[in-house]
Design an enzyme around this catalytic site. Structure first.
Site, PDB file in Angstrom:
ATOM      1  N   GLY A  32       0.819  -1.214   0.000  1.00 46.23           N
ATOM      2  CA  GLY A  32       0.000   0.000   0.000  1.00 46.23           C
ATOM      3  C   GLY A  32       0.846   1.254   0.000  1.00 46.23           C
ATOM      4  O   GLY A  32       2.028   1.214  -0.363  1.00 46.23           O
ATOM      5  N   HIS A  38       4.194   2.246  -8.188  1.00 50.82           N
ATOM      6  CA  HIS A  38       3.283   1.096  -8.052  1.00 50.82           C
ATOM      7  C   HIS A  38       2.261   1.092  -9.190  1.00 50.82           C
ATOM      8  O   HIS A  38       1.903   0.042  -9.732  1.00 50.82           O
ATOM      9  CB  HIS A  38       2.524   1.151  -6.718  1.00 50.82           C
ATOM     10  CG  HIS A  38       3.388   1.108  -5.501  1.00 50.82           C
ATOM     11  ND1 HIS A  38       3.456   2.147  -4.615  1.00 50.82           N
ATOM     12  CD2 HIS A  38       4.213   0.143  -5.024  1.00 50.82           C
ATOM     13  CE1 HIS A  38       4.283   1.824  -3.622  1.00 50.82           C
ATOM     14  NE2 HIS A  38       4.757   0.625  -3.850  1.00 50.82           N
TER      15      HIS A  38
HETATM   16  P1  AMP Z   1       6.234  -1.815  -1.701  1.00 49.89           P
HETATM   17  O1  AMP Z   1       4.800  -1.876  -1.412  1.00 49.89           O
HETATM   18  O2  AMP Z   1       6.766  -0.391  -1.717  1.00 49.89           O
HETATM   19  O3  AMP Z   1       7.076  -2.740  -0.902  1.00 49.89           O
HETATM   20  O4  AMP Z   1       6.440  -2.263  -3.196  1.00 49.89           O
HETATM   21  C1  AMP Z   1       5.545  -3.050  -3.936  1.00 49.89           C
HETATM   22  C2  AMP Z   1       6.160  -3.285  -5.291  1.00 49.89           C
HETATM   23  O5  AMP Z   1       6.353  -2.039  -5.944  1.00 49.89           O
HETATM   24  C3  AMP Z   1       7.544  -3.959  -5.220  1.00 49.89           C
HETATM   25  O6  AMP Z   1       7.646  -4.906  -6.271  1.00 49.89           O
HETATM   26  C4  AMP Z   1       8.487  -2.797  -5.420  1.00 49.89           C
HETATM   27  O7  AMP Z   1       9.716  -3.172  -5.980  1.00 49.89           O
HETATM   28  C5  AMP Z   1       7.691  -1.940  -6.380  1.00 49.89           C
HETATM   29  N1  AMP Z   1       8.138  -0.545  -6.346  1.00 49.89           N
HETATM   30  C6  AMP Z   1       8.285   0.245  -5.253  1.00 49.89           C
HETATM   31  N2  AMP Z   1       8.759   1.461  -5.611  1.00 49.89           N
HETATM   32  C7  AMP Z   1       8.925   1.431  -6.954  1.00 49.89           C
HETATM   33  C8  AMP Z   1       9.404   2.375  -7.929  1.00 49.89           C
HETATM   34  N3  AMP Z   1       9.835   3.582  -7.569  1.00 49.89           N
HETATM   35  N4  AMP Z   1       9.431   1.993  -9.222  1.00 49.89           N
HETATM   36  C9  AMP Z   1       8.998   0.752  -9.592  1.00 49.89           C
HETATM   37  N5  AMP Z   1       8.555  -0.172  -8.731  1.00 49.89           N
HETATM   38  C10 AMP Z   1       8.522   0.145  -7.435  1.00 49.89           C
END
Ligand code: AMP
Length: 288
Positions: A32, A38
């Site tokens: 989230g 995302h």
């Molecule tokens: P998180 O909820 O932030 O742990 O991330 C969920 C997914 O989004 C994971 O696969 C992360 O690698 C990806 N993600 C987070 N930040 C970025 C970003 N700046 N660019 C691309 N993917 C991202």
């Protein structure tokens, strides 16, 4: 777009789609506090589900997974912005948003405990995330495997932003022999170069200016031809900005071990601006 929160509702939707087990579709696991990075992953998942004609479409999971946090204060302050998250999922074309609570993901006795799978070797390469956040990847593997077993997606999308996590998930899927394609998506950055992160909102204006040393360190290091020069360049830039560095290294892009000649290499940084820990990475073309 459907919003569901229980294992039973996953099963009900599975049956409504005429499937014997597993929703299928393309899963985008998140915690989230969604941002444009995302959103890009979800749009990619939507397009992939369409091109593969997967009836379940793109399924986004939103779950702040307690087992992957190594610092209780970090878990307590992790941002929770469900209404905004649902709006982003809708705009990005998600078909299903799965928002389980802790009991759904980790059912208490008498249910079978949800155990973490054996940690792939790539997760424990010295000096990286596991050294600084012991238990983090065990929690990530535990929750992702639980999601995979509940949803049985055809594919799952992960961001390159968490490069080490991506390699760990790929290894876990291979070791568990799961028929799931792991698809990666490049990192999205703000216009100033900082990689988008749910944690960026904690940075004061001065801390954010200092944090820009992270993408600068990666850019400077990309111009170096040896591993030693690249690592020295990163440390110089990060120290000049006053960041506290967990690591700034060059590693083999897939094994995360020492660089091997002729194989892709990756620059990996974890550093704190104020109390906020940030990670970033980028390829290093042909180091010597
Ligand atoms: P998180 O909820 O932030 O742990 O991330 C969920 C997914 O989004 C994971 O696969 C992360 O690698 C990806 N993600 C987070 N930040 C970025 C970003 N700046 N660019 C691309 N993917 C991202």
């Amino acid at each position: 777009m459907r919003i569901i929160s229980t294992a039973q509702s996953v099963n009900d939707l599975t049956h409504a789609l005429g499937r014997a087990s597993g929703l299928g579709g393309v899963l985008v696991p998140t915690m989230g506090a969604l941002h444009t990075g995302h959103k890009a992953l979800i749009e990619h998942g939507r397009d992939l589900a369409r091109s593969r004609r997967l009836a379940a479409g793109c399924i986004v999971s939103i779950f702040v997974n307690p087992t992957q946090f190594t610092d209780p204060a970090d878990l307590a302050r992790y941002p929770r912005t469900l209404d905004d998250d649902l709006a982003i999922c809708e705009q990005a074309g998600a078909s299903v948003v799965f928002v389980p609570d802790v009991e759904t993901m980790y059912p208490p006795p008498p249910s079978e405990p949800v155990v973490a799978p054996p940690l792939p070797a790539v997760a424990t390469e010295p000096g990286l995330e596991d050294a600084h956040r012991p238990g983090h990847f065990a929690g990530v593997c535990q929750v992702v495997l639980r999601l995979f077993r509940l949803i049985e997606p055809d594919a799952a999308v992960f961001g390159e932003k968490d490069w080490q996590q991506l390699q760990v998930i790929r290894a876990m899927v291979a070791e568990q022999r799961l028929p799931i394609d792991i698809v990666s998506h490049p990192t999205l950055r703000d216009t100033d170069g900082l990689a988008m992160s749910s944690r960026n909102r904690f940075l004061s204006p001065a801390e954010r200016r200092a944090a820009l040393a992270i993408p600068k360190a990666l850019r400077d290091a990309q111009g170096k031809s040896s591993v030693a020069d690249a690592e020295a360049a990163m440390h110089r830039v990060l120290a000049d900005a006053g960041l506290s560095v967990d690591y700034a290294v060059v590693r083999d892009a897939a094994s995360l071990g020492p660089v091997t000649r002729g194989a892709p290499a990756r620059l990996l940084i974890a550093a704190r601006s104020g109390v906020t820990r940030l990670i970033d990475n980028t390829p290093l073309p042909e180091p010597t």
